[in-house]
Design an enzyme around this catalytic site. Structure first.
Site, mmCIF file in Angstrom:
data_model
loop_
_atom_site.group_PDB
_atom_site.id
_atom_site.type_symbol
_atom_site.label_atom_id
_atom_site.label_comp_id
_atom_site.label_asym_id
_atom_site.label_seq_id
_atom_site.Cartn_x
_atom_site.Cartn_y
_atom_site.Cartn_z
ATOM 1 N N ASP A 1 -3.686 -6.909 8.517
ATOM 2 C CA ASP A 1 -2.422 -6.453 7.830
ATOM 3 C C ASP A 1 -1.079 -6.809 8.606
ATOM 4 O O ASP A 1 -1.155 -7.241 9.601
ATOM 5 C CB ASP A 1 -2.695 -4.684 8.123
ATOM 6 C CG ASP A 1 -2.094 -3.982 7.220
ATOM 7 O OD1 ASP A 1 -1.135 -4.551 6.350
ATOM 8 O OD2 ASP A 1 -1.496 -2.800 7.970
ATOM 9 N N GLY B 1 3.329 -8.626 4.784
ATOM 10 C CA GLY B 1 4.699 -8.492 4.239
ATOM 11 C C GLY B 1 5.819 -8.112 5.562
ATOM 12 O O GLY B 1 6.869 -8.720 5.106
ATOM 13 N N ARG B 2 5.666 -7.322 6.306
ATOM 14 C CA ARG B 2 6.570 -7.054 7.387
ATOM 15 C C ARG B 2 6.924 -8.732 8.208
ATOM 16 O O ARG B 2 7.681 -8.583 8.471
ATOM 17 C CB ARG B 2 5.888 -6.241 8.363
ATOM 18 C CG ARG B 2 6.220 -4.616 7.753
ATOM 19 C CD ARG B 2 5.352 -3.375 8.505
ATOM 20 N NE ARG B 2 4.013 -3.646 8.103
ATOM 21 C CZ ARG B 2 2.836 -3.040 8.721
ATOM 22 N NH1 ARG B 2 3.296 -2.200 9.970
ATOM 23 N NH2 ARG B 2 1.649 -3.108 8.263
ATOM 24 N N TRP B 3 5.643 -9.243 8.263
ATOM 25 C CA TRP B 3 5.970 -10.597 9.167
ATOM 26 C C TRP B 3 7.049 -11.302 8.275
ATOM 27 O O TRP B 3 7.998 -11.952 8.833
ATOM 28 C CB TRP B 3 4.651 -11.407 9.048
ATOM 29 C CG TRP B 3 4.761 -12.571 9.751
ATOM 30 C CD1 TRP B 3 4.644 -12.886 11.065
ATOM 31 C CD2 TRP B 3 4.924 -13.836 9.074
ATOM 32 N NE1 TRP B 3 4.646 -14.397 11.304
ATOM 33 C CE2 TRP B 3 5.045 -15.158 10.267
ATOM 34 C CE3 TRP B 3 5.352 -14.127 8.060
ATOM 35 C CZ2 TRP B 3 5.104 -16.107 10.026
ATOM 36 C CZ3 TRP B 3 5.478 -15.475 7.707
ATOM 37 C CH2 TRP B 3 5.367 -16.565 8.623
ATOM 38 N N ARG C 1 7.557 -11.559 0.505
ATOM 39 C CA ARG C 1 6.169 -10.967 1.189
ATOM 40 C C ARG C 1 5.068 -12.035 0.850
ATOM 41 O O ARG C 1 4.194 -12.158 1.813
ATOM 42 C CB ARG C 1 5.906 -9.708 0.430
ATOM 43 C CG ARG C 1 6.794 -8.518 0.763
ATOM 44 C CD ARG C 1 6.297 -7.171 -0.077
ATOM 45 N NE ARG C 1 5.030 -6.858 0.182
ATOM 46 C CZ ARG C 1 4.622 -6.236 1.085
ATOM 47 N NH1 ARG C 1 5.200 -5.761 1.888
ATOM 48 N NH2 ARG C 1 3.039 -6.179 1.239
ATOM 49 N N THR D 1 -9.064 -1.320 -2.920
ATOM 50 C CA THR D 1 -8.959 -0.665 -4.273
ATOM 51 C C THR D 1 -7.661 -0.004 -4.422
ATOM 52 O O THR D 1 -7.254 0.189 -5.665
ATOM 53 C CB THR D 1 -10.309 0.666 -4.472
ATOM 54 O OG1 THR D 1 -9.979 1.282 -3.217
ATOM 55 C CG2 THR D 1 -11.542 -0.115 -4.743
ATOM 56 N N ASN E 1 -4.810 -1.404 -3.334
ATOM 57 C CA ASN E 1 -3.708 -2.316 -3.481
ATOM 58 C C ASN E 1 -3.208 -2.896 -4.952
ATOM 59 O O ASN E 1 -2.396 -3.626 -5.061
ATOM 60 C CB ASN E 1 -4.185 -3.796 -2.777
ATOM 61 C CG ASN E 1 -4.224 -3.704 -1.325
ATOM 62 O OD1 ASN E 1 -5.082 -4.090 -0.369
ATOM 63 N ND2 ASN E 1 -3.391 -2.783 -0.546
HETATM 64 C C1 IPE Z 1 -5.165 -2.146 4.259
HETATM 65 O O1 IPE Z 1 -3.957 -2.540 4.333
HETATM 66 C C2 IPE Z 1 -5.761 -3.338 3.129
HETATM 67 C C3 IPE Z 1 -6.050 -4.769 3.370
HETATM 68 C C4 IPE Z 1 -5.723 -5.325 4.551
HETATM 69 C C5 IPE Z 1 -6.681 -5.598 2.555
HETATM 70 P P1 IPE Z 1 -3.023 -1.745 3.390
HETATM 71 O O2 IPE Z 1 -1.510 -2.573 3.826
HETATM 72 O O3 IPE Z 1 -3.201 -1.824 2.114
HETATM 73 O O4 IPE Z 1 -2.916 -0.392 4.328
HETATM 74 P P2 IPE Z 1 -1.782 0.787 4.041
HETATM 75 O O5 IPE Z 1 -1.254 0.946 2.581
HETATM 76 O O6 IPE Z 1 -0.718 0.358 5.141
HETATM 77 O O7 IPE Z 1 -2.721 2.073 4.655
HETATM 78 C C1 IPE Z 2 -1.928 -7.178 4.330
HETATM 79 O O1 IPE Z 2 -0.563 -7.424 4.552
HETATM 80 C C2 IPE Z 2 -2.200 -7.973 3.223
HETATM 81 C C3 IPE Z 2 -2.947 -7.079 2.000
HETATM 82 C C4 IPE Z 2 -2.991 -5.859 2.099
HETATM 83 C C5 IPE Z 2 -3.396 -7.675 0.853
HETATM 84 P P1 IPE Z 2 0.280 -6.254 3.947
HETATM 85 O O2 IPE Z 2 0.719 -7.033 2.441
HETATM 86 O O3 IPE Z 2 -0.253 -5.037 3.778
HETATM 87 O O4 IPE Z 2 1.638 -6.235 4.838
HETATM 88 P P2 IPE Z 2 2.401 -5.098 5.251
HETATM 89 O O5 IPE Z 2 1.606 -4.029 5.783
HETATM 90 O O6 IPE Z 2 2.977 -4.614 3.967
HETATM 91 O O7 IPE Z 2 3.453 -5.572 6.344
HETATM 92 MG MG MG Z 3 -0.225 -3.412 4.909
#
Ligand code: IPE
Ligand code: IPE
Ligand code: MG
Length: 247
Positions: free
Chosen positions: A27, A30-32, A40, A73, A75
């Site tokens: 996880d 996106g924030r990175w 993202r 599920t 995402n």
């Molecule tokens: C969990 O991360 C799912 C995966 C890493 C694939 P999310 O970014 O989807 O989780 P939330 O929304 O912060 O709980």
């Molecule tokens: C994890 O990174 C990747 C997936 C959930 C597919 P995120 O995309 O959730 O990144 P953040 O949490 O928005 O920073």
């Molecule tokens: Mg995330």
């Protein structure tokens, strides 16, 4: 971290007590990216590089099962262009890495309903599973369109089907037989669950299996997650006292 420092850290690991099964909620991509003023998808692209590195590091220290949460599920709620980019990256990852994965005797498995994924992904994932099915080294278990609740509901439906067919009776249902209906059948429960990015939640990951899993959280984003973080998580894990409800 310098090479010597990483090695020093690695040497602190008790190789006789490596967690058999490690789960990672990858996880923070996106924030990175946002922190760097990038889209993202740039974070996802960087995150894929870490997958390659961490798979390599895990198999080298004899982790038996590595479960990576790649797409949940939930995402599907994301914008379609981000979903498309993630799917594309997945196909690229398998395409690029599958030979090396196979050479390293790693067996690829998937948990989640992959039939809902684009054809190109289904094809590539099935190719990876098929190519590596007889490998006896580490199992690389990828969560794709995976959700713990979905997994449990699917299990219940299958049990009811088997009940109708007379294959199972209520008195046959216990922890062990229930597990046979989960995606993770034939896998032990995770010993260690790693979640970078600072979030302190499961986000629907392996709800049934993590009953006694040790958690390890970190504020670093997945694209910054290096082998030394894996080693640190294992070192911390090895200091824990796992009681499983006992004393
Ligand atoms: C969990 O991360 C799912 C995966 C890493 C694939 P999310 O970014 O989807 O989780 P939330 O929304 O912060 O709980
Ligand atoms: C994890 O990174 C990747 C997936 C959930 C597919 P995120 O995309 O959730 O990144 P953040 O949490 O928005 O920073
Ligand atoms: Mg995330």
């Amino acid at each position: 971290m310098k090479k010597e420092e990483i090695l020093e850290l690695k040497n602190k690991i008790d190789m006789n007590r490596i967690p058999e099964h490690i789960g990672i909620i990858m996880d923070g991509n996106g924030r990175w990216a946002k922190k760097r003023g990038l889209p993202r998808t740039a974070g996802h692209r960087e995150g894929v590089k870490r997958v390659t590195e961490i798979v390599e590091a895990a198999f080298k220290i004899n982790v038996k099962y590595l479960s990576l949460y790649a797409f949940s599920t939930e995402n599907w709620k994301r914008p379609s262009d981000e979903i498309e980019a993630l799917m594309k990256l997945l196909v690229q990852y398998i395409n690029k890495e599958i030979e090396r994965i196979h050479k390293n005797n790693i067996k690829v498995q998937v948990m989640g309903d992959i039939t809902k994924l684009p054809q190109s992904v289904v094809k590539e994932v099935n190719r990876a599973i098929d190519l590596t099915k007889d490998n006896t080294g580490m199992v690389l278990n990828i969560g794709l369109n995976y959700g713990g609740r979905d997994e449990i509901i699917r299990a219940v439906k299958q049990i009811l089907e088997d009940f109708k067919l007379g294959k199972i009776k209520p008195e046959d249902i216990n922890d062990s037989s229930f597990k046979d209906y989960l995606y993770t059948k034939e896998m032990p429960d995770p010993d260690l669950l790693i979640r970078p990015s600072g979030e302190l939640r499961l986000s629907n990951f392996m709800l049934y299996q993590v009953a006694y899993t040790e958690f390890w959280y970190s504020d670093i984003y997945w694209p910054d997650f290096r082998e030394e973080h894996l080693y640190q998580a294992i070192i911390d894990y090895q200091k824990r006292d796992r009681r499983f409800g006992g004393i």
